[in-house]
Design a protein around this motif. Structure first.
Motif, PDB file in Angstrom:
ATOM      1  N   PRO A 115       0.817  -1.219   0.000  1.00  0.00           N
ATOM      2  CA  PRO A 115       0.000   0.000   0.000  1.00  0.00           C
ATOM      3  C   PRO A 115       0.853   1.273   0.000  1.00  0.00           C
ATOM      4  O   PRO A 115       0.444   2.293  -0.571  1.00  0.00           O
ATOM      5  N   ALA A 116       2.036   1.213   0.590  1.00  0.00           N
ATOM      6  CA  ALA A 116       2.919   2.381   0.571  1.00  0.00           C
ATOM      7  C   ALA A 116       3.382   2.671  -0.857  1.00  0.00           C
ATOM      8  O   ALA A 116       3.478   3.828  -1.267  1.00  0.00           O
TER       9      ALA A 116
ATOM     10  N   PRO B 254      12.370   9.035   0.700  1.00  0.00           N
ATOM     11  CA  PRO B 254      11.997   8.513   2.025  1.00  0.00           C
ATOM     12  C   PRO B 254      11.463   7.078   1.962  1.00  0.00           C
ATOM     13  O   PRO B 254      11.701   6.283   2.861  1.00  0.00           O
ATOM     14  N   TYR B 255      10.763   6.761   0.876  1.00  0.00           N
ATOM     15  CA  TYR B 255      10.253   5.397   0.682  1.00  0.00           C
ATOM     16  C   TYR B 255      11.414   4.404   0.609  1.00  0.00           C
ATOM     17  O   TYR B 255      11.379   3.359   1.245  1.00  0.00           O
ATOM     18  N   ARG B 256      12.447   4.731  -0.161  1.00  0.00           N
ATOM     19  CA  ARG B 256      13.617   3.853  -0.282  1.00  0.00           C
ATOM     20  C   ARG B 256      14.351   3.704   1.050  1.00  0.00           C
ATOM     21  O   ARG B 256      14.858   2.641   1.363  1.00  0.00           O
ATOM     22  N   ILE B 257      14.414   4.789   1.822  1.00  0.00           N
ATOM     23  CA  ILE B 257      15.109   4.726   3.115  1.00  0.00           C
ATOM     24  C   ILE B 257      14.332   3.869   4.108  1.00  0.00           C
ATOM     25  O   ILE B 257      14.905   3.024   4.791  1.00  0.00           O
TER      26      ILE B 257
ATOM     27  N   ILE C  90      13.584  -4.403   2.832  1.00  0.00           N
ATOM     28  CA  ILE C  90      12.661  -5.148   1.971  1.00  0.00           C
ATOM     29  C   ILE C  90      13.048  -4.969   0.505  1.00  0.00           C
ATOM     30  O   ILE C  90      13.044  -5.934  -0.274  1.00  0.00           O
ATOM     31  N   ILE C  91      13.407  -3.765   0.118  1.00  0.00           N
ATOM     32  CA  ILE C  91      13.821  -3.509  -1.263  1.00  0.00           C
ATOM     33  C   ILE C  91      15.089  -4.286  -1.587  1.00  0.00           C
ATOM     34  O   ILE C  91      15.227  -4.852  -2.680  1.00  0.00           O
TER      35      ILE C  91
END
Length: 105
Positions: A53-54, A71-74, A79-80
Motif C-alpha cells: 500500500p505504501a 523517504p520510501y527507499r530509506i 525489503i527492497i
C-alpha cells in the motif's frame, strides 16, 4: 528438646508460583513474552506487507507532483534489498509490481 519437625527459616510456607498455577492455564508468566511475539509478528509480517500500500500511495502522490521516493527507499531499504537480491522474491516482485502500477492508472 522436643521431637517436633525442624523448620528451616529460609524456606517459605508458600509454594513457588509455578506450582500454584492451575494446570489448565496456558497464559505466559509475564506480559513481555506476549509483547515480544507481537513485535516479531510486526517485524516479519506487517512491515514487509506494508510496502505494497505504501508503493501504491507513493505512485499516486507522484502522479500529483509529490515525490516521496527517497523517504520510501530509506524506510523500506531492507525489503527492497531482499526484493532485488533474492531470486524467489525478485520473481514475486516482477509479478506483483505491474498489478500495483495498474491500480494507479
Amino acid at each position: 528438646m522436643s521431637a517436633g519437625p525442624i523448620v528451616n527459616p529460609e524456606t517459605s510456607a508458600l509454594p513457588p508460583p509455578e506450582e500454584s498455577r492451575r494446570e489448565g492455564s496456558q497464559r505466559p508468566s509475564n506480559w513481555t513474552s506476549g509483547s515480544i511475539g507481537w513485535g516479531l509478528m510486526g517485524l516479519f509480517v506487517i512491515y514487509p506487507l506494508s510496502i505494497m500500500p505504501a508503493y501504491v500511495t507513493m505512485l499516486m502522490l507522484m502522479r500529483r507532483g509529490i515525490d516521496l521516493y527517497a523517504p520510501y527507499r530509506i524506510f523500506y531499504w531492507p525489503i527492497i534489498w531482499l526484493l532485488d537480491n533474492v531470486a524467489l522474491l525478485r520473481r514475486l516482485n516482477d509479478l506483483i509490481e505491474p498489478v500495483l502500477r495498474g491500480l494507479v492508472k
